[in-house]
Design a protein around this motif. Structure first.
Motif, mmCIF file in Angstrom:
data_model
loop_
_atom_site.group_PDB
_atom_site.id
_atom_site.type_symbol
_atom_site.label_atom_id
_atom_site.label_comp_id
_atom_site.label_asym_id
_atom_site.label_seq_id
_atom_site.Cartn_x
_atom_site.Cartn_y
_atom_site.Cartn_z
ATOM 1 N N PRO A 111 0.842 -1.199 0.000
ATOM 2 C CA PRO A 111 0.000 0.000 0.000
ATOM 3 C C PRO A 111 0.877 1.248 0.000
ATOM 4 O O PRO A 111 1.887 1.317 0.709
ATOM 5 C CB PRO A 111 -0.797 -0.134 1.304
ATOM 6 C CG PRO A 111 0.046 -1.010 2.172
ATOM 7 C CD PRO A 111 0.811 -1.917 1.286
ATOM 8 N N VAL A 112 0.499 2.207 -0.797
ATOM 9 C CA VAL A 112 1.261 3.461 -0.875
ATOM 10 C C VAL A 112 0.281 4.617 -0.799
ATOM 11 O O VAL A 112 -0.930 4.461 -1.022
ATOM 12 C CB VAL A 112 2.082 3.540 -2.181
ATOM 13 C CG1 VAL A 112 3.188 2.496 -2.196
ATOM 14 C CG2 VAL A 112 1.179 3.367 -3.393
ATOM 15 N N VAL A 113 0.826 5.768 -0.505
ATOM 16 C CA VAL A 113 -0.035 6.940 -0.347
ATOM 17 C C VAL A 113 -0.631 7.364 -1.677
ATOM 18 O O VAL A 113 -1.731 7.898 -1.748
ATOM 19 C CB VAL A 113 0.731 8.099 0.299
ATOM 20 C CG1 VAL A 113 1.081 7.751 1.744
ATOM 21 C CG2 VAL A 113 1.987 8.437 -0.488
ATOM 22 N N THR A 114 0.125 7.159 -2.713
ATOM 23 C CA THR A 114 -0.390 7.468 -4.048
ATOM 24 C C THR A 114 0.375 6.649 -5.078
ATOM 25 O O THR A 114 1.531 6.295 -4.861
ATOM 26 C CB THR A 114 -0.257 8.961 -4.363
ATOM 27 O OG1 THR A 114 -0.827 9.206 -5.654
ATOM 28 C CG2 THR A 114 1.195 9.397 -4.399
ATOM 29 N N THR A 115 -0.292 6.371 -6.147
ATOM 30 C CA THR A 115 0.361 5.627 -7.220
ATOM 31 C C THR A 115 0.557 6.473 -8.464
ATOM 32 O O THR A 115 1.008 5.977 -9.487
ATOM 33 C CB THR A 115 -0.487 4.393 -7.600
ATOM 34 O OG1 THR A 115 -1.787 4.836 -7.998
ATOM 35 C CG2 THR A 115 -0.587 3.425 -6.452
ATOM 36 N N MET A 116 0.220 7.764 -8.327
ATOM 37 C CA MET A 116 0.220 8.534 -9.562
ATOM 38 C C MET A 116 1.626 8.719 -10.123
ATOM 39 O O MET A 116 1.815 8.739 -11.331
ATOM 40 C CB MET A 116 -0.463 9.886 -9.348
ATOM 41 C CG MET A 116 0.143 10.782 -8.320
ATOM 42 S SD MET A 116 -0.843 12.295 -8.204
ATOM 43 C CE MET A 116 -0.026 13.150 -6.881
#
Lengths: 586, 299
Positions: A36-41
């Protein structure tokens, strides 16, 4: 180019399968660990330019695919065993020697293994294997799998026959329409490339570790006219050879049967038959090999079977025993007309093969005043002396199979009577006319001479030729055959035997002497024949110059090509690893 | 994914408050209509800073007549002084799911930052409103002044829960709908809107207040410590992204992150907004001091 292990279709099929499998693998999703990551953008942007291998997405790495496909293809091709055919029209023939000399120890088993290895290394479509035994047999045809060869060679042993290797090689090598190279699998110590092989034909010997073994064996076992002059007996001759360490003779004067034993119909030779032997071994081709001979005198020629057995076994058993069928010889009874008794009688009396019997003659010697062509009817063979008239030839021959035109059959009779050796010109001069020999077909044999030959005009009766002429004429009329010393496997038989029933139909010849291919017992016409394995070079192998023959190890290009392919594949693998480490491919 | 449980002790402590006593905002001009406070406003009133003269009109306060001018010119003018009003501070605190992930979570530093900014305003009698946002914006505290509200704010902040994915567009839209008096809007966020930085900036352009952007960052944002074949799951959207982490991919990630940061920086620079980046793994106040370079932030 061909492939030793796989055919073209299978190789291409494999390449296609590899390409498809790798294509699917390129498109397969790799197994990821979830994080899980804070964002994948940002990651999304990062992988947009270098997307990982995911299913149903665009095929983004053709170069990576091409590289791995190339590596896999190289490995597959190496497994297929590529090999270059040096000449598209050249077929390689592996000749496996299946003759008696290969029966030593485990030599033939090793020869079969070497043949399998050699055939496996050759291009599938350009190889064939011929077993050179008693009959040459093709045991592997072009295009067949080598497994078939293994199956076909199972249980096959060397034949008790002389080698047919050179003959097969010579016959196949001169075939200009089918260019061939040859690999010969044989005992290198006993074979050399025969003469007459075209220079452009490649003959190579497959390396075969042929260990020399001590051996002795019978090389001759036959009969001859007896020294004693008896007609109904023969002298039997035995000759054997061996290397010095295998040939241990008892001292002279001891047991004469210590070296070789003779059996007549499975029983020891009757006592009372004189035997002699050579006092000392006779030198063979070199000092290592000695020749020994023994004679058995006045053995009754009664059609029984003689068997000679060496008393010491060795690894090469085929020449330790020999069989021989004795001839059947019977004294011919001759009836002589009174008018000819004075001239012919002494000749008959002096010949042990003949006996005078006017009551029950086998052959009659008669005088006729008039020559009647055909001289029929006759109940028995006749030697006739006729008046020298204009119509009467000097010699008239009547026999079954005699050609009236005077061809081969008549010529054979003339030769049998030795008339081909007389001075015909002098005879014609003395006669003052043409000397003719006329043949005719008849059920019973008959000979007709001028009676004037018995007069002083021709001075024949008082020469040493006359008894010989009378004796030969009577023998021919009685059908007494001359002695054949022995019948050897691989050698033509006596002329009168032209067919051996046991021979394969493909190997029968017409009007030529039969040749027993393998030592053994044959059904001949009209009786049986024992063929002897009589080949001195089998028994006493001599080192030959065959080691100088061109030796080409099998599988030259095939092995090296596979090695090169694997090497290139390895280098490409390293190259891919470098590209992977430098992030040029995923 | 474990959620961080907030504790008021993490947000509110006396040492922290003492450290921000010296900080203050200075507004160049406060929008008119505010209540009396310490910020200069466009309103003319009873302040001490002279602004202008104007002719006297009936009903004007006689105490504002400049008698010196009347003596020299014979005309009556009034002396106008600027009015001191308050500068309302609207703290938009990002409480989306991304703020609660990782260790330490950004939410703690975000709330401490929000509390610090609020404390600075409250110390100078400005009103402070706190609006946490995630998928939408909500009101944690209406704009009000009073130093004593700080503890109240801290208490309320400690009760906050994750609010789903970040949606700046919706949050700004909701903020504008409140029709608040123009003031200072402090946005405390990681600015990780799944729609991208362009959506964030578009939304921020619609904010009718002066902006101070506080970006909560951590070193791993710039230098991710990931390796291997991974499936990255966005904690806000649940979207998965399969990657094979290679140096090239990481390099491209850095480039993407740099573009993100530069876009935010350029936005603040062009519009004259304040921007400070707070490393969530470092103490907040020293980093906020960058914002108040000389002890005050002029907005």
């Amino acid at each position: 180019m061909s492939f030793a292990n796989l055919g073209w279709p299978l190789t291409l099929l494999g390449l296609g399968a590899l390409a498809g499998a790798l294509f699917l693998l390129q498109r397969l999703r790799v197994r990821h660990r979830e994080v899980p990551v804070v964002t994948t953008m940002f990651w999304r942007e990062a992988v947009e330019a270098a997307r990982a291998r995911v299913l149903t997405q665009r095929f983004r790495h053709p170069w990576a695919y091409a590289l791995i496909l190339l590596i896999a293809s190289l490995i597959w091709l190496a497994l297929a065993g590529p090999e270059r055919r040096p000449d598209a029209d050249t077929r390689t023939v592996v000749l496996l020697d299946g003759s008696a000399r290969m029966a030593r120890g485990d030599l033939f088993a090793r020869a079969k293994e070497a043949t399998l290895d050699t055939a496996a290394d050759l291009p599938r479509d350009a190889r064939e294997v011929v077993l050179c035994g008693a009959y040459p047999r093709r045991v592997l045809a072009p295009g067949e799998d080598v497994l078939l060869l293994e199956k076909r060679l199972e249980g096959i042993e060397a034949d008790a026959c002389p080698s047919t290797l050179s003959a097969v090689l010579r016959r196949m090598a001169i075939d200009e329409y089918n260019r061939r190279a040859f690999r010969v699998v044989t005992d290198a110590t006993m074979w050399r490339v025969p003469e007459g092989i075209p220079a452009d034909v490649n003959v190579a010997r497959v390396p075969l570790d042929a260990r020399s073994i001590a051996n002795r064996g019978i090389v001759a076992f036959g009969v001859s006219e007896p020294v004693s002059g008896r007609f109904d007996a023969v002298d039997v001759y035995v000759e054997w050879r061996g290397s010095s360490d295998a040939l241990e003779l008892p001292p002279a004067g001891l047991d004469p049967d210590a070296d070789v034993a003779i059996y007549v119909d499975n029983e020891r030779l009757p006592a009372g038959i004189e035997t002699t032997r050579s006092p000392l071994p006779v030198d063979g081709r070199d000092f290592e090999h000695k020749t020994h001979m023994r004679w058995f005198r006045d053995v009754p020629a009664d059609g029984k079977t003689l068997r000679a057995v060496l008393n010491k076994d060795d690894d090469f058993a085929l020449d330790n025993e020999a069989l021989l069928v004795l001839p059947t010889r019977r004294v011919t009874r001759v009836g002589i007309d009174a008018a000819l008794v004075e001239v012919v009688g002494p000749v008959v009396d002096a010949d042990p093969a003949l006996v005078r019997d006017d009551q029950r003659p086998d052959v009659r010697v008669a005088r006729e005043s008039t020559f009647i062509k055909g001289m029929v009817p006759m109940r028995m063979p006749r030697l006739v002396f006729v008046d020298e008239t204009e119509s009467a030839p000097m010699l008239y021959v009547q026999a079954p199979g005699i050609d009236a035109d005077g061809s081969d059959g008549l010529r054979e009779v003339v030769a049998a009577l030795r008339l081909d050796e007389i001075d015909a010109v002098e005879l014609a001069t003395a006669a003052g006319r043409t000397v003719e020999v006329v043949g005719d077909v008849g059920e019973v044999r008959a000979l007709a001479f001028w009676e004037t030959l018995l007069t002083d005009r021709y001075d024949l009766v008082h020469t040493r030729t006359f008894p010989a002429l009378i004796a030969r004429s009577l023998r021919w009329l009685a059908g007494v055959e001359s002695l054949a010393p022995y019948t050897a496997a691989g050698e033509p038989m006596r002329e009168r035997i032209t067919e051996l029933v046991d021979m394969a139909a493909d190997h029968r010849a017409v009007n030529v002497p039969a040749t027993p291919p393998v030592a053994g017992r044959y059904t001949a016409v009209p009786d049986f024949v024992e063929a002897l394995l009589a080949a001195p070079e089998l028994t006493t192998p001599v080192e030959t110059a065959v080691a100088d023959a061109p030796v080409k190890e099998a599988g030259g290009f095939g092995g090296s090509a596979a090695t090169w392919l694997l090497l290139v594949a390895f280098l490409l693998l390293c190259f891919e690893w470098v590209l992977f480490r430098t992030e040029r491919i995923p | 994914m474990t959620r961080k449980q907030l504790n008021i002790d993490e947000l509110f402590d006396p040492a922290f408050l003492d450290s921000i006593k010296t900080l203050r905002y200075i507004a160049r001009r406060v929008p008119p209509g505010g209540r009396h406070a310490e910020q200069r406003s466009r309103d003319l009133g009873s302040g001490i800073e002279f602004r202008d003269f104007r002719p006297y009109a009936a009903g004007d306060d006689l105490r504002s007549i400049d008698w010196n001018i009347y003596r020299r010119l014979g005309k009556v003018f009034l002396r106008l002084f600027e009015e001191l009003e308050d500068l309302p501070l609207y703290v938009l605190t990002d409480i989306s799911d991304s703020m609660w992930l990782e260790e330490p979570p950004r939410i703690v530093r975000a709330l401490r930052t929000a509390l610090a900014l609020s404390a600075v305003s409250l110390n100078h009698h400005d009103s402070v409103g706190v609006f946490p946002f995630g998928a939408d914006l909500s009101v944690l505290a209406r704009p009000q002044a009073g130093k004593r509200r700080l503890l109240q704010l801290a208490t309320r902040m400690a009760s906050l829960e994750p609010a789903g994915p970040t949606d700046f567009t919706q949050a700004v839209k909701r903020l504008n709908a409140y029709k608040l008096r123009r003031g200072l809007c402090a946005v405390v966020s990681d600015f990780f809107d799944p729609r991208g930085i362009d959506a964030v900036l578009t939304a921020l352009r619609r904010v009718r207040h002066k902006l101070v952007l506080v970006q909560l960052v951590r070193p791993a944002d710039r230098e991710p410590d990931l390796a291997g074949d991974l499936r990255l799951v966005d904690c806000e959207t649940g979207e998965a992204q399969d990657i094979s982490v290679t140096p090239a991919v990481v390099a491209r990630y850095r480039e993407a992150y740099a573009r993100f940061q530069n876009a935010l920086m350029d936005f603040a620079s062009e519009r004259g907004h304040g921007l400070v980046r707070v490393d969530v793994e470092q103490p907040v106040v020293p980093q906020l001091a960058q914002l108040f370079e000389t002890g005050s932030l002029v907005v």
